[in-house]
Design a protein around this motif. Structure first.
Motif, PDB file in Angstrom:
ATOM      1  N   UNK A  79       0.573  -0.980   0.397  1.00 58.84           N
ATOM      2  CA  UNK A  79       0.182   0.180   0.101  1.00 58.84           C
ATOM      3  C   UNK A  79       0.503   1.636  -0.014  1.00 58.84           C
ATOM      4  N   UNK A  80       1.592   1.514   0.859  1.00 57.75           N
ATOM      5  CA  UNK A  80       2.979   2.028   0.875  1.00 57.75           C
ATOM      6  C   UNK A  80       3.039   2.692  -0.814  1.00 57.75           C
ATOM      7  N   UNK A  81       3.787   2.111  -1.072  1.00 55.41           N
ATOM      8  CA  UNK A  81       4.516   1.413  -3.097  1.00 55.41           C
ATOM      9  C   UNK A  81       3.325   2.468  -3.808  1.00 55.41           C
ATOM     10  N   UNK A  82       1.881   1.802  -3.425  1.00 54.99           N
ATOM     11  CA  UNK A  82       1.074   2.325  -4.433  1.00 54.99           C
ATOM     12  C   UNK A  82       0.713   3.783  -3.868  1.00 54.99           C
ATOM     13  N   UNK A  83       0.420   4.554  -2.987  1.00 53.46           N
ATOM     14  CA  UNK A  83       0.967   5.780  -2.202  1.00 53.46           C
ATOM     15  C   UNK A  83       1.634   6.529  -3.085  1.00 53.46           C
ATOM     16  N   UNK A  84       3.209   5.938  -2.830  1.00 54.43           N
ATOM     17  CA  UNK A  84       4.220   6.389  -3.841  1.00 54.43           C
ATOM     18  C   UNK A  84       3.612   7.137  -5.249  1.00 54.43           C
ATOM     19  N   UNK A  85       3.890   5.497  -5.906  1.00 56.15           N
ATOM     20  CA  UNK A  85       3.518   5.724  -6.781  1.00 56.15           C
ATOM     21  C   UNK A  85       2.768   6.497  -7.509  1.00 56.15           C
ATOM     22  N   UNK A  86       1.335   6.454  -6.553  1.00 59.56           N
ATOM     23  CA  UNK A  86       0.555   7.831  -7.215  1.00 59.56           C
ATOM     24  C   UNK A  86       0.495   9.225  -6.804  1.00 59.56           C
ATOM     25  N   UNK A  87       1.429   9.231  -5.841  1.00 59.08           N
ATOM     26  CA  UNK A  87       1.517  10.845  -5.740  1.00 59.08           C
ATOM     27  C   UNK A  87       2.424  10.865  -6.680  1.00 59.08           C
ATOM     28  N   UNK A  88       3.544  10.257  -7.216  1.00 58.34           N
ATOM     29  CA  UNK A  88       4.496  10.596  -8.707  1.00 58.34           C
ATOM     30  C   UNK A  88       3.338  10.595  -9.811  1.00 58.34           C
ATOM     31  N   UNK A  89       2.434   9.911  -9.984  1.00 63.30           N
ATOM     32  CA  UNK A  89       1.638  10.120 -10.859  1.00 63.30           C
ATOM     33  C   UNK A  89       1.013  10.895 -11.423  1.00 63.30           C
ATOM     34  N   UNK A  90       0.352  11.329  -9.566  1.00 71.28           N
ATOM     35  CA  UNK A  90      -0.036  12.826 -10.229  1.00 71.28           C
ATOM     36  C   UNK A  90       0.598  13.790 -10.167  1.00 71.28           C
ATOM     37  N   UNK A  91       2.101  13.953  -9.951  1.00 70.15           N
ATOM     38  CA  UNK A  91       3.022  14.807 -10.413  1.00 70.15           C
ATOM     39  C   UNK A  91       3.266  15.222 -11.947  1.00 70.15           C
ATOM     40  N   UNK A  92       3.081  13.769 -12.790  1.00 73.60           N
ATOM     41  CA  UNK A  92       3.307  13.091 -14.492  1.00 73.60           C
ATOM     42  C   UNK A  92       2.053  13.840 -14.659  1.00 73.60           C
ATOM     43  N   UNK A  93       1.486  13.607 -14.215  1.00 77.06           N
ATOM     44  CA  UNK A  93       0.264  13.432 -15.275  1.00 77.06           C
ATOM     45  C   UNK A  93      -1.060  14.499 -15.038  1.00 77.06           C
ATOM     46  N   UNK A  94      -0.243  14.928 -13.607  1.00 72.65           N
ATOM     47  CA  UNK A  94      -0.926  16.102 -13.970  1.00 72.65           C
ATOM     48  C   UNK A  94      -2.505  16.149 -12.804  1.00 72.65           C
ATOM     49  N   UNK A  95      -3.382  14.974 -12.956  1.00 69.86           N
ATOM     50  CA  UNK A  95      -4.477  14.857 -12.712  1.00 69.86           C
ATOM     51  C   UNK A  95      -4.449  13.343 -11.604  1.00 69.86           C
ATOM     52  N   UNK A  96      -5.037  13.524 -10.601  1.00 67.48           N
ATOM     53  CA  UNK A  96      -5.436  12.606  -9.336  1.00 67.48           C
ATOM     54  C   UNK A  96      -6.533  11.291 -10.314  1.00 67.48           C
ATOM     55  N   UNK A  97      -7.125  11.924 -11.455  1.00 70.01           N
ATOM     56  CA  UNK A  97      -8.114  10.895 -11.748  1.00 70.01           C
ATOM     57  C   UNK A  97      -8.251  10.408 -13.105  1.00 70.01           C
ATOM     58  N   UNK A  98      -8.027   8.410 -12.516  1.00 72.55           N
ATOM     59  CA  UNK A  98      -7.836   8.263 -13.975  1.00 72.55           C
ATOM     60  C   UNK A  98      -8.003   7.840 -15.046  1.00 72.55           C
TER      61      UNK A  98
END
Length: 254
Positions: A176-195
Motif C-alpha cells: 500500500x505504501x508503494x501504491x501511495x508513492x506511485x500515486x503521488x508521482x503519477x499525479x505530478x507526471x500526469x497533472x491529475x488525480x483521476x484515472x
C-alpha cells in the motif's frame, strides 16, 4: 423506472458499511435470522448494478462529488464494463457468503462482529473497484487491508490466527505504501488525480523518465496484495481465518 447511476454508485459504496454498523445489533435481536436479512444488502446492490448494464454498454459512467477542492481532489467514481463485472462478482458472491456465514457460525457468540467485518470488507472492495480518484483508490485499498486483518485474526485467542493476521497486514501495507508513492508521482507526471483523465496519456507516460519507477511501484503493490511470488507466503497462513473468509476473500475476491 431506471435508477440513476449516481444513486446506484452511492448505494454500492456506502450500503455495506451501514449494514456492517447494524450487524451486531441485528444478530443480538434476531440470532441466525440476521444473516439472511443482511444478505439482502449485497443482493440489492447486485440488482441495482445489473440494471445499469444497458447504460454502461453505451459508455462509461462518471460520477463526481466535491471532497477537497482546494487540493483538486474529489470523490470520483467510474462505472464501466470491467468494473461492473467485478462489482457483480463481489456483490453476488458476497450475498451467498453472508448467507453461508450465518449457517457456518450459527450459535457463535461473535457472529455479529464477524458479519460486520465481512460486510465492511465487501464495501471496501466495491469502493476500490469504483474509485476513479487515486487518493480514494488508496483509501479503499488500505481499508481492504485493515478489514482483512480483522477477518484473518477473527479467532484472536489463537496465536496462529494473530500471527497470520499481522503478517498479512504488514505485507499488504508495504504494498500500500508503494501504491501511495506511485500515486503521488503519477499525479505530478500526469497533472491529475483521476484515472479517467489519464486514460489518453498512456503513450506519453511510457516515454517518460518516471515510467520504470511507476511500473515497479504499482507492480509491487499488486504483487503484495494478490500474494504473488515472492510475497505468496502470507496467503496460505491466512487460511487460519474461518472458512467463509477464504470463500470470499481468497477464492473469489482476490
Amino acid at each position: 423506472m431506471a435508477i440513476p447511476a449516481d444513486i446506484t454508485t452511492l448505494a454500492t459504496v456506502f450500503a455495506p458499511f451501514l449494514a456492517a454498523a447494524v450487524a451486531p445489533f441485528l444478530v443480538r435481536r434476531l440470532g441466525p435470522l440476521a444473516a439472511p436479512i443482511l444478505a439482502l444488502v449485497p443482493l440489492g446492490i447486485f440488482a441495482l448494478l445489473a440494471a445499469q448494464v444497458g447504460d454502461v454498454a453505451a459508455g462509461p459512467l462518471h460520477i463526481r462529488y466535491p471532497w477537497a477542492p482546494r487540493f483538486g481532489i474529489d470523490l470520483t467514481f467510474t462505472l464501466d464494463g470491467l468494473s461492473l463485472l467485478f462489482l457483480l462478482t463481489i456483490s453476488g458472491i458476497g450475498a451467498l457468503v453472508v448467507l453461508y456465514s450465518g449457517a457456518y457460525l450459527r450459535g457463535h457468540p461473535h457472529l455479529g462482529r464477524f458479519l460486520a467485518f465481512m460486510l465492511a470488507f465487501m464495501g471496501a472492495m466495491l469502493g476500490l473497484v469504483l474509485a476513479d480518484d487515486l487518493v480514494l483508490l488508496y483509501a479503499f485499498w488500505e481499508l481492504t487491508a485493515v478489514t482483512s486483518f480483522l477477518l484473518i485474526g477473527f479467532d484472536h485467542t489463537r496465536l496462529a490466527a494473530r500471527r497470520a493476521a499481522i503478517q498479512a497486514l504488514l505485507i499488504t501495507s508495504f504494498g500500500g505504501l508503494a501504491l501511495l508513492v506511485g500515486a503521488i508521482i503519477l499525479r505530478q507526471v500526469a497533472g491529475a488525480w483521476d484515472l479517467s483523465a489519464m486514460a489518453g496519456q498512456g503513450a506519453a507516460l511510457r516515454r517518460g523518465a518516471a515510467y520504470p519507477l511507476l511500473f515497479a511501484l504499482f507492480a509491487l503493490a499488486a504483487f503484495t496484495k494478490s500474494a504473488q511470488l515472492p510475497f505468496q507466503f502470507w496467503l496460505p497462513n491466512a487460511m487460519e481465518a474461518p472458512t467463509p473468509v477464504s470463500a470470499f476473500l481468497h477464492s473469489a475476491a482476490m
